[in-house]
Write an enzyme that holds these catalytic residues in place. Structure first.
Site, PDB file in Angstrom:
ATOM      1  N   HIS A   1      -8.908 -12.235   1.458  1.00 56.77           N
ATOM      2  CA  HIS A   1      -7.783 -11.467   1.103  1.00 56.77           C
ATOM      3  C   HIS A   1      -6.468 -12.661   0.574  1.00 56.77           C
ATOM      4  O   HIS A   1      -6.555 -13.634   0.939  1.00 56.77           O
ATOM      5  CB  HIS A   1      -7.212 -10.998   2.495  1.00 56.77           C
ATOM      6  CG  HIS A   1      -8.107  -9.540   2.606  1.00 56.77           C
ATOM      7  ND1 HIS A   1      -9.557  -9.643   3.291  1.00 56.77           N
ATOM      8  CD2 HIS A   1      -7.952  -8.398   2.371  1.00 56.77           C
ATOM      9  CE1 HIS A   1      -9.819  -8.580   3.496  1.00 56.77           C
ATOM     10  NE2 HIS A   1      -9.055  -7.643   3.064  1.00 56.77           N
ATOM     11  N   HIS A   2      -5.716 -11.662  -0.009  1.00 59.68           N
ATOM     12  CA  HIS A   2      -4.493 -12.406  -0.325  1.00 59.68           C
ATOM     13  C   HIS A   2      -3.743 -13.018   1.014  1.00 59.68           C
ATOM     14  O   HIS A   2      -4.017 -12.515   2.077  1.00 59.68           O
ATOM     15  CB  HIS A   2      -3.350 -11.185  -0.738  1.00 59.68           C
ATOM     16  CG  HIS A   2      -3.127 -10.030   0.055  1.00 59.68           C
ATOM     17  ND1 HIS A   2      -2.121 -10.150   0.920  1.00 59.68           N
ATOM     18  CD2 HIS A   2      -3.830  -8.987   0.608  1.00 59.68           C
ATOM     19  CE1 HIS A   2      -2.123  -9.063   1.874  1.00 59.68           C
ATOM     20  NE2 HIS A   2      -3.093  -8.391   1.436  1.00 59.68           N
TER      21      HIS A   2
ATOM     22  N   PHE B   1     -10.396   2.320   2.481  1.00 56.16           N
ATOM     23  CA  PHE B   1     -10.573   3.611   1.715  1.00 56.16           C
ATOM     24  C   PHE B   1     -11.175   3.572   0.302  1.00 56.16           C
ATOM     25  O   PHE B   1     -11.280   4.340  -0.576  1.00 56.16           O
ATOM     26  CB  PHE B   1      -8.874   4.102   1.593  1.00 56.16           C
ATOM     27  CG  PHE B   1      -8.419   4.827   2.736  1.00 56.16           C
ATOM     28  CD1 PHE B   1      -9.047   6.149   3.266  1.00 56.16           C
ATOM     29  CD2 PHE B   1      -7.625   4.241   3.441  1.00 56.16           C
ATOM     30  CE1 PHE B   1      -8.309   6.828   4.065  1.00 56.16           C
ATOM     31  CE2 PHE B   1      -6.926   4.745   4.567  1.00 56.16           C
ATOM     32  CZ  PHE B   1      -7.401   6.077   5.015  1.00 56.16           C
TER      33      PHE B   1
ATOM     34  N   LYS C   1      -1.562 -11.122   4.174  1.00 54.64           N
ATOM     35  CA  LYS C   1      -2.231 -10.406   5.191  1.00 54.64           C
ATOM     36  C   LYS C   1      -1.996 -10.668   6.784  1.00 54.64           C
ATOM     37  O   LYS C   1      -2.106 -11.907   7.033  1.00 54.64           O
ATOM     38  CB  LYS C   1      -3.645 -10.171   4.913  1.00 54.64           C
ATOM     39  CG  LYS C   1      -4.390  -9.254   5.966  1.00 54.64           C
ATOM     40  CD  LYS C   1      -5.806  -9.065   5.066  1.00 54.64           C
ATOM     41  CE  LYS C   1      -6.595  -8.080   6.245  1.00 54.64           C
ATOM     42  NZ  LYS C   1      -5.959  -6.819   6.616  1.00 54.64           N
TER      43      LYS C   1
ATOM     44  N   MET D   1       0.756  -1.186   0.159  1.00 55.28           N
ATOM     45  CA  MET D   1      -0.069  -0.185  -0.031  1.00 55.28           C
ATOM     46  C   MET D   1       0.831   1.229   0.116  1.00 55.28           C
ATOM     47  O   MET D   1       0.512   2.170  -0.767  1.00 55.28           O
ATOM     48  CB  MET D   1      -0.910  -0.021   1.255  1.00 55.28           C
ATOM     49  CG  MET D   1      -2.110  -0.986   1.284  1.00 55.28           C
ATOM     50  SD  MET D   1      -3.156  -0.383  -0.242  1.00 55.28           S
ATOM     51  CE  MET D   1      -3.854   1.175   0.345  1.00 55.28           C
TER      52      MET D   1
HETATM   53  N1  LIG Z   1      -7.497   1.014   4.988  1.00 59.86           N
HETATM   54  C1  LIG Z   1      -7.171   0.498   3.727  1.00 59.86           C
HETATM   55  O1  LIG Z   1      -8.030   0.828   2.843  1.00 59.86           O
HETATM   56  C2  LIG Z   1      -6.306  -0.587   3.590  1.00 59.86           C
HETATM   57  C3  LIG Z   1      -5.661  -0.970   4.574  1.00 59.86           C
HETATM   58  N2  LIG Z   1      -4.730  -1.934   4.631  1.00 59.86           N
HETATM   59  C4  LIG Z   1      -3.938  -2.163   5.767  1.00 59.86           C
HETATM   60  O2  LIG Z   1      -2.622  -1.441   5.565  1.00 59.86           O
HETATM   61  C5  LIG Z   1      -1.579  -2.301   6.264  1.00 59.86           C
HETATM   62  C6  LIG Z   1      -0.428  -2.557   5.411  1.00 59.86           C
HETATM   63  O3  LIG Z   1      -0.853  -3.345   4.261  1.00 59.86           O
HETATM   64  P1  LIG Z   1       0.037  -3.911   3.083  1.00 59.86           P
HETATM   65  O4  LIG Z   1       0.815  -2.700   2.497  1.00 59.86           O
HETATM   66  O5  LIG Z   1      -0.456  -4.931   2.217  1.00 59.86           O
HETATM   67  O6  LIG Z   1       1.312  -4.559   3.979  1.00 59.86           O
HETATM   68  P2  LIG Z   1       2.901  -4.598   3.501  1.00 59.86           P
HETATM   69  O7  LIG Z   1       3.471  -5.528   4.390  1.00 59.86           O
HETATM   70  O8  LIG Z   1       3.008  -4.866   2.055  1.00 59.86           O
HETATM   71  O9  LIG Z   1       3.805  -3.097   4.035  1.00 59.86           O
HETATM   72  C7  LIG Z   1       3.775  -2.738   5.221  1.00 59.86           C
HETATM   73  C8  LIG Z   1       4.815  -2.048   5.214  1.00 59.86           C
HETATM   74  O10 LIG Z   1       5.314  -1.360   6.492  1.00 59.86           O
HETATM   75  C9  LIG Z   1       6.670  -1.527   6.714  1.00 59.86           C
HETATM   76  N3  LIG Z   1       6.599  -1.208   8.295  1.00 59.86           N
HETATM   77  C10 LIG Z   1       6.502  -2.176   9.189  1.00 59.86           C
HETATM   78  N4  LIG Z   1       6.891  -1.472  10.442  1.00 59.86           N
HETATM   79  C11 LIG Z   1       6.943  -0.215  10.159  1.00 59.86           C
HETATM   80  C12 LIG Z   1       7.363   1.073  11.001  1.00 59.86           C
HETATM   81  N5  LIG Z   1       7.426   0.759  12.509  1.00 59.86           N
HETATM   82  N6  LIG Z   1       7.704   2.052  10.302  1.00 59.86           N
HETATM   83  C13 LIG Z   1       7.715   2.149   9.026  1.00 59.86           C
HETATM   84  N7  LIG Z   1       7.266   1.214   8.192  1.00 59.86           N
HETATM   85  C14 LIG Z   1       7.098  -0.103   8.805  1.00 59.86           C
HETATM   86  C15 LIG Z   1       6.948  -2.931   6.449  1.00 59.86           C
HETATM   87  O11 LIG Z   1       8.318  -2.805   6.270  1.00 59.86           O
HETATM   88  C16 LIG Z   1       6.368  -2.884   4.991  1.00 59.86           C
HETATM   89  O12 LIG Z   1       7.053  -2.429   3.909  1.00 59.86           O
HETATM   90  C17 LIG Z   1      -2.212  -3.486   6.953  1.00 59.86           C
HETATM   91  O13 LIG Z   1      -2.741  -3.264   8.227  1.00 59.86           O
HETATM   92  C18 LIG Z   1      -3.498  -3.619   5.918  1.00 59.86           C
HETATM   93  O14 LIG Z   1      -4.550  -4.321   6.701  1.00 59.86           O
HETATM   94  C19 LIG Z   1      -4.264  -2.252   3.611  1.00 59.86           C
HETATM   95  C20 LIG Z   1      -4.911  -2.359   2.237  1.00 59.86           C
HETATM   96  C21 LIG Z   1      -6.223  -1.003   2.305  1.00 59.86           C
HETATM   97  O1  LIG Z   2      -4.439  -6.063   4.105  1.00 63.41           O
HETATM   98  C1  LIG Z   2      -5.205  -5.568   3.259  1.00 63.41           C
HETATM   99  O2  LIG Z   2      -4.872  -6.071   1.891  1.00 63.41           O
HETATM  100  C2  LIG Z   2      -6.050  -4.838   3.538  1.00 63.41           C
HETATM  101  N1  LIG Z   2      -6.806  -4.552   4.499  1.00 63.41           N
HETATM  102  C3  LIG Z   2      -7.755  -3.641   5.079  1.00 63.41           C
HETATM  103  C4  LIG Z   2      -8.572  -4.499   6.104  1.00 63.41           C
HETATM  104  O3  LIG Z   2      -7.970  -5.498   6.930  1.00 63.41           O
HETATM  105  O4  LIG Z   2      -9.777  -4.718   6.001  1.00 63.41           O
HETATM  106  C5  LIG Z   2      -8.545  -3.044   3.962  1.00 63.41           C
HETATM  107  C6  LIG Z   2      -8.639  -4.101   2.813  1.00 63.41           C
HETATM  108  O5  LIG Z   2      -9.451  -5.060   3.095  1.00 63.41           O
HETATM  109  C7  LIG Z   2      -7.102  -4.678   2.438  1.00 63.41           C
END
Ligand SMILES: NC(=O)C1=CN([C@@H]2O[C@H](COP(=O)(O)OP(=O)(O)OC[C@H]3O[C@@H](n4cnc5c(N)ncnc54)[C@H](O)[C@@H]3O)[C@@H](O)[C@H]2O)C=CC1
Ligand SMILES: O=C(O)C1=N[C@H](C(=O)O)C[C@H](O)C1
Length: 249
Positions: A135-136, A108, A139, A17
């Site tokens: 989800h993938h 979002f 997660k 993300m």
């Molecule tokens: N609200 C929304 O619309 C969405 C929320 N998410 C959420 O976002 C979060 C991240 O998801 P992804 O990008 O798929 O995970 P990801 O694992 O691909 O990326 C997370 C990144 O954060 C880094 N990270 C970990 N601890 C850190 C710290 N203390 N400071 C800075 N960077 C740090 C990791 O090294 C990694 O590069 C999850 O909680 C997911 O559920 C994901 C997609 C959409």
């Molecule tokens: O980890 C994800 O990918 C996503 N995380 C969020 C969640 O836990 O609801 C948002 C979205 O579903 C993608």
């Protein structure tokens, strides 16, 4: 006179993300990337960022937010894992900072926000409701933040309508077969490579069912909501939970 761009920092910038957010901010009028940090980087590297977008990890996000609030930086948070206790702590930290905003959204994507809203509207009309989130497989958290937010909203609507728990004759169960109970609503989590983020909300009543489904098939689906949140949070003090509060639904 042209206004200066909003300086945006991204935490989790090397993640799925965070990397998408960096590109979206780079291409967005009126915004500029001030810093792009990931795990291990010193938060001092956020420099003069006015708004920081956090897509990191449920274990990291509270530490990041404590730092941002202490340094008067607005935050837009997509990271999941928020409990009532965490939200209460953030409200406490924000109380002495009247101009500062933190906007947390479990999802979002516009369609996901609409699906949650439609589900909350439908909830009082059906005897039973269950949620399936898919989800993938990379997660970290289950159930997803979106499904937990959805289930809680359905649970609140059911309680307000005085509904009893839905009829369920299960007397023998393999652990987990009926999912997790969130706000009194069963949530089932599927993890598969190839998926991005999907949610199905199922309602059952006399002789009929209703299914509401949302699919994010690409992470670009989250970007309009993230950019809207960045532009909004600078003039929306306090804690906001859910993009539905910002969209005119
Ligand atoms: N609200 C929304 O619309 C969405 C929320 N998410 C959420 O976002 C979060 C991240 O998801 P992804 O990008 O798929 O995970 P990801 O694992 O691909 O990326 C997370 C990144 O954060 C880094 N990270 C970990 N601890 C850190 C710290 N203390 N400071 C800075 N960077 C740090 C990791 O090294 C990694 O590069 C999850 O909680 C997911 O559920 C994901 C997609 C959409
Ligand atoms: O980890 C994800 O990918 C996503 N995380 C969020 C969640 O836990 O609801 C948002 C979205 O579903 C993608």
């Amino acid at each position: 006179m042209t206004e200066s761009p909003i300086r945006v920092g991204v935490l989790g910038a090397r993640g799925r993300m965070g990397a998408t957010v960096v590109k979206a901010v780079e291409g967005a009028p009126g915004l500029e990337v001030a810093a792009a940090l990931d795990a291990g980087d010193d938060l001092a590297g956020l420099g003069a960022a006015q708004v920081v977008v956090d897509f990191t990890h449920p274990d990291a996000v509270m530490g990041n937010l404590r730092h941002l609030i202490a340094h008067d930086v607005h935050a837009v948070v997509g990271t999941t894992g928020f409990t009532d206790e965490r939200l209460a702590e953030l409200r406490e930290l924000l109380a002495p900072k009247p101009g500062l905003g933190v906007l947390i959204a479990p999802n979002f994507a516009l369609g996901a926000v609409l699906a949650m809203r439609f589900a909350a509207q439908a909830a009082k009309f059906y005897a039973s409701a269950e949620v399936i989130e898919l989800h993938h497989n990379r997660k970290a958290d289950a159930p997803s933040g979106t499904s937990a937010h959805t289930a809680r909203a359905i649970g609140e609507a059911r309680a307000a309508a005085g509904l009893e728990p839905g009829p369920d004759a299960t007397t023998s169960e393999v652990d987990g077969a009926r999912g997790a109970s969130v706000g009194g609503v069963r949530v089932h989590s599927v993890r598969l490579p190839g998926l991005v983020a999907h949610e199905e909300i199922l309602f059952g009543g006399e002789g009929e069912t209703l299914t509401i489904r949302h699919d994010s098939i690409d992470r670009s689906s989250f970007m309009p909501g993230v950019l809207l949140a960045v532009r909004t949070v600078v003039s929306r003090p306090g804690l906001t939970v859910g993009l539905e509060n910002v969209l005119e639904l």
